[in-house]
Scaffold this motif. Structure first.
Motif, PDB file in Angstrom:
ATOM      1  N   GLY A 164       0.805  -1.209   0.000  1.00  0.00           N
ATOM      2  CA  GLY A 164       0.000   0.000   0.000  1.00  0.00           C
ATOM      3  C   GLY A 164       0.834   1.252   0.000  1.00  0.00           C
ATOM      4  O   GLY A 164       0.359   2.320   0.318  1.00  0.00           O
ATOM      5  N   ALA A 165       2.083   1.142  -0.314  1.00  0.00           N
ATOM      6  CA  ALA A 165       3.050   2.220  -0.512  1.00  0.00           C
ATOM      7  C   ALA A 165       2.932   3.363   0.479  1.00  0.00           C
ATOM      8  O   ALA A 165       3.306   3.214   1.626  1.00  0.00           O
ATOM      9  N   GLY A 166       2.433   4.527   0.040  1.00  0.00           N
ATOM     10  CA  GLY A 166       2.460   5.740   0.857  1.00  0.00           C
ATOM     11  C   GLY A 166       1.788   5.593   2.202  1.00  0.00           C
ATOM     12  O   GLY A 166       2.311   6.021   3.225  1.00  0.00           O
ATOM     13  N   VAL A 167       0.627   4.976   2.208  1.00  0.00           N
ATOM     14  CA  VAL A 167      -0.100   4.804   3.461  1.00  0.00           C
ATOM     15  C   VAL A 167       0.699   3.936   4.411  1.00  0.00           C
ATOM     16  O   VAL A 167       0.793   4.216   5.600  1.00  0.00           O
ATOM     17  N   THR A 168       1.301   2.886   3.888  1.00  0.00           N
ATOM     18  CA  THR A 168       2.025   1.977   4.770  1.00  0.00           C
ATOM     19  C   THR A 168       3.327   2.574   5.254  1.00  0.00           C
ATOM     20  O   THR A 168       3.724   2.320   6.379  1.00  0.00           O
ATOM     21  N   VAL A 169       4.011   3.344   4.424  1.00  0.00           N
ATOM     22  CA  VAL A 169       5.248   3.987   4.875  1.00  0.00           C
ATOM     23  C   VAL A 169       4.924   4.945   6.012  1.00  0.00           C
ATOM     24  O   VAL A 169       5.573   4.945   7.052  1.00  0.00           O
TER      25      VAL A 169
END
Length: 194
Positions: free
Chosen positions: A42-47
């Motif tokens: 989930g890229a941005g949300v997960t980072v």
């Protein structure tokens, strides 16, 4: 439990009051099913979500998504997470994140003195219209210009930051003000703040 998708799970509500049992359960569930890389789907949300878990004392601060987004343009989420953590523990960013108002305002005063030395007309005009650096520099600096500059130009600022450090943030602000000097000198407060 979705892998750190704070928009769709109860983790978001647990994090409001600190890291709660729902967050811990979600972390272990995600690790069990997807391994360590499962944390970064989930890229941005997960980072950003991983950063909130990593530093609950800081949490999420508006503007972090621009920083995470810039890293995600060039690397996978685990590396982007590490870079975001490293960036946000730098002296400059820690002052903003820890709400160290004395330190933050000393940076604004320093920038104001540089502005007064390099562009006295702009400095006088900004004082006359009551436009202090805290009203524009914070937004520019905390997103490292990713929010206000075209992507290719923002990338150059980031490259210079990585090479020269925090001074780049102030140099870039001075350059932007110099570039728009003529327009700014004729602006009211409302026009200048846009």
């Amino acid at each position: 439990c979705y892998p750190f998708d704070f928009a769709r799970t109860r983790v978001a509500t647990d994090l409001v009051g600190g890291v709660g049992p729902g967050a811990v359960q979600c972390v272990f569930s995600t690790l069990w099913t997807g391994g360590i890389t499962g944390l970064f789907r989930g890229a941005g949300v997960t980072v950003l979500g991983a950063f909130v878990i990593h530093r609950p004392d800081v949490g999420y601060v508006q503007g972090m998504s621009y920083l995470a987004g810039m890293f995600l343009l060039y690397m996978d989420p685990p590396e982007a997470f590490m870079c975001l953590c490293n960036l946000l523990t730098r002296h400059f960013f820690l002052a903003f994140l820890s709400a160290d108002t004395d330190h933050v305002y000393s940076m604004f005063r320093l920038f104001s003195s540089w502005l007064k030395t390099s562009m006295p007309q702009i400095h006088r005009h900004f004082e006359a219209i009551h436009l202090g650096p805290e009203l524009y520099l914070l937004n520019w600096a905390f997103t490292m210009y990713a929010k206000i500059l075209p992507l290719d130009t923002a990338c150059l600022v980031w490259d210079n930051y990585m090479l020269e450090g925090e001074l780049t943030i102030f140099k870039t602000a001075l350059a932007l003000l110099k570039m728009h000097k003529t327009q700014l000198l004729g602006c009211s407060f409302d026009q200048a703040i846009k």
